[in-house]
Motif scaffolding. Structure first.
Motif: not given
Length: 347
Positions: A5, A7, A14, A85-86, A92, A108, A110, A149
């Motif tokens: 994922w 993020n 992304k 985006t989470l 999440r 995960h 980022l 964010y």
């Protein structure tokens, strides 16, 4: 089966990175949850869609993301690369917990460029030409999400995901960093409880624990939305009261010395996609301040906890669960267990 994922804030890169990444991770496929949001415009009434500001706020979107990812992996196997985006931890937890329940591991990542770089990318972001006022709306949408964010970064996001500063990296270079980190195990599997979804009615046991002011303990599980009592599903061959004691120990670190007393038996009718079943609540007694101070939270299973009054619980629990608590407290006062159906006493 694995999900990577990706993020990050809107404009972090992304999707372009994900397209590069599927060329670097063998047997991998791109799944962009944006397609679920687009499909909902054809499935839900416009009035219903207008009531939310973001597709992610729709429970159906979150469930379809889980179900679609699981279906794709069942069809294709391998790895699914998901750029999305989470910024809300409960979303999440719901999505990653739903994937974990299907025995799908999640790694995960980022993407975290500096804010100046992020704003520059938003300013130069390409916008589909067929959207009326699309450029203005999409850019403003991205700018508006910088503050959420920031809040997620300060609260939970950096502790949960493996960060990669791609301020000075091309999408290919960023993808190469991710592929290397995933392949070496530097990006760990997300530490979230795996709770398989039921396939039939279940028997669950909850335990009410009280502080010195007689407030009841509620917990916020990572693997489902909403507040709950400590407890869980009774395993085959397990005594319900003992299951409640086991779950309390696993979730909170509190080990009860005595078998708790039964307060209510509540039959929860099936409500698709849920199957319902019997829900038991037991009286676990009081925790002194020392015991309460040893609560092992947050953790893989629980995000938060708090002691609340009966009135405060009404604002946290779903209506049927609150009725279950309310009658359990009456049973505790009277010293006699009650039988309920959908939170309503019978007999």
């Amino acid at each position: 089966m694995t999900v990577v994922w990706i993020n990050g804030a809107f404009g972090a890169g992304k999707t372009t990175t994900a397209r590069e990444l599927i060329e670097l991770i063998p047997n991998s496929t791109l799944f962009d949850p944006e397609v679920i949001g687009a499909a909902l415009t054809h499935l839900l009434p416009p009035k219903h869609l207008a009531e939310v500001g973001d597709y992610q706020d729709l429970p159906i979107w979150r469930r379809l993301v889980i179900d679609t990812a699981a279906a794709m992996l069942a069809e294709l196997d391998g790895t699914l690369v998901v750029p999305m985006t989470l910024l809300r931890q409960d979303y999440r937890d719901e999505i990653f917990g739903g994937l974990a329940a299907r025995r799908i591991t999640v790694r995960h990542v980022l993407l975290a460029p500096g804010e100046t770089i992020l704003r520059e990318r938003i300013a130069h972001r390409e916008v589909p030409p067929d959207l009326p006022d699309g450029e203005i709306r999409i850019r403003q949408w991205s700018y508006d999400h910088i503050e959420p964010y920031r809040a997620a970064l300060a609260n939970w996001l950096t502790a949960d995901a493996h960060p990669i500063d791609n301020s000075a990296l091309t999408p290919y270079e960023t993808a190469a960093r991710i592929a290397e980190a995933v392949g070496s195990g530097t990006v760990p599997v997300c530490d979230i409880v795996q709770t398989p979804e039921p396939t039939a009615e279940t028997l669950a046991a909850g335990v009410l624990l009280f502080d010195e002011r007689d407030r009841v303990l509620l917990v916020d599980p990572t693997y489902k939305a909403g507040w709950e009592f400590p407890g869980g599903v009774v395993e085959p061959g397990e005594a319900p009261a003992r299951a409640g004691m086991r779950e309390v120990a696993e979730e909170t670190g509190i080990h009860l010395d005595d078998v708790p007393r039964l307060l209510v038996v509540d039959w929860e009718p099936p409500a698709p996609p849920g199957y319902g079943g019997l829900r038991l609540l037991f009286d676990g007694g009081h925790l002194d301040s020392t015991e309460a101070g040893r609560l092992l939270l947050p953790g893989p299973e629980l995000r938060d906890w708090r002691f609340v009054t009966e009135e405060e619980a009404a604002d946290l629990l779903p209506p049927v669960r609150y009725e279950r608590l309310r009658w359990a407290l009456r049973a505790r006062e009277r010293g006699a267990a009650l039988y309920l159906e959908a939170g309503i006493p019978i007999g």
